[in-house]
Design a protein around this motif. Structure first.
Motif, mmCIF file in Angstrom:
data_model
loop_
_atom_site.group_PDB
_atom_site.id
_atom_site.type_symbol
_atom_site.label_atom_id
_atom_site.label_comp_id
_atom_site.label_asym_id
_atom_site.label_seq_id
_atom_site.Cartn_x
_atom_site.Cartn_y
_atom_site.Cartn_z
ATOM 1 N N GLY A 1 28.661 41.837 48.301
ATOM 2 C CA GLY A 1 29.203 41.133 49.392
ATOM 3 C C GLY A 1 28.662 41.683 50.898
ATOM 4 N N ARG B 1 38.263 34.340 44.320
ATOM 5 C CA ARG B 1 38.200 34.732 45.693
ATOM 6 C C ARG B 1 39.710 34.625 46.379
ATOM 7 N N THR C 1 35.167 33.272 53.809
ATOM 8 C CA THR C 1 35.509 34.478 53.932
ATOM 9 C C THR C 1 36.463 35.037 53.170
ATOM 10 N N ALA C 2 36.474 36.048 52.094
ATOM 11 C CA ALA C 2 37.418 36.353 51.232
ATOM 12 C C ALA C 2 36.796 37.738 50.408
ATOM 13 N N VAL C 3 37.620 38.296 49.900
ATOM 14 C CA VAL C 3 37.254 39.242 48.765
ATOM 15 C C VAL C 3 36.977 38.474 47.309
ATOM 16 N N TYR C 4 35.902 38.509 46.843
ATOM 17 C CA TYR C 4 35.449 38.176 45.565
ATOM 18 C C TYR C 4 35.738 38.837 44.571
ATOM 19 N N TYR C 5 36.182 38.201 43.285
ATOM 20 C CA TYR C 5 36.461 39.218 41.984
ATOM 21 C C TYR C 5 35.840 38.380 40.870
ATOM 22 N N THR D 1 34.659 42.314 45.888
ATOM 23 C CA THR D 1 33.464 42.586 47.064
ATOM 24 C C THR D 1 33.788 41.639 48.117
ATOM 25 N N LEU D 2 33.847 42.154 49.290
ATOM 26 C CA LEU D 2 34.209 41.424 50.561
ATOM 27 C C LEU D 2 33.156 40.624 51.066
ATOM 28 N N THR E 1 32.303 38.382 54.326
ATOM 29 C CA THR E 1 32.509 37.631 55.789
ATOM 30 C C THR E 1 31.475 36.973 56.145
#
Length: 132
Positions: A8, A37, A90-94, A126-127, A129
């Motif tokens: 990220g 996400r 934009t998000a945290v991805y998993y 992982t972020l 942006t």
């Protein structure tokens, strides 16, 4: 069974980015892997699922035309390639392992719906942006 997402960062609208999900404790041939996400104050959204046996994948409707998931068996890593990124990405991805009644499986849902309740062994996110 462990997963670790990485890759990220901060990108601009229209850019591309490739995330990695490295697996340990199992082989990618054995289990299906999903990408998700979560944006601030929103529910976790399922993006894709790649089957353990065949490596074929399906996608959530919101990213179907821009995101691709694939894997490198030798590196035991699943990737999420994201193109034409937008601020709403934009998000945290998993990444996570698909499960059936709590047991990992190589299959994705026949309905092709990617929902978090069907997955476990979540990796640290992982972020991403995307600036406008």
């Amino acid at each position: 069974v462990q997963l670790q997402a990485s890759g990220g960062g901060l990108v601009q609208t229209g850019d591309s980015l490739k995330l990695s999900c490295t697996a340990s404790g199992f082989r990618l041939n054995d289990y299906a892997i999903g990408w998700f996400r979560q944006a601030p104050e929103k529910e976790r959204e399922g993006l894709s699922c790649i089957k353990g046996n065949s490596g074929s994948a399906h996608y959530g409707e919101s990213v179907r035309d821009r995101f691709t998931t694939f894997r490198d068996i030798a590196k035991n890593t699943v990737y999420l390639e994201m193109n034409n990124l937008k601020p709403e990405d934009t998000a945290v991805y998993y990444c996570a392992v698909r499960q059936v009644f709590g047991t990992p499986t190589q299959y994705c849902a026949m309905t092709e719906v990617v929902q978090q309740s069907d997955f476990g062994s979540w990796g640290q996110g992982t972020l991403v942006t995307v600036s406008s």
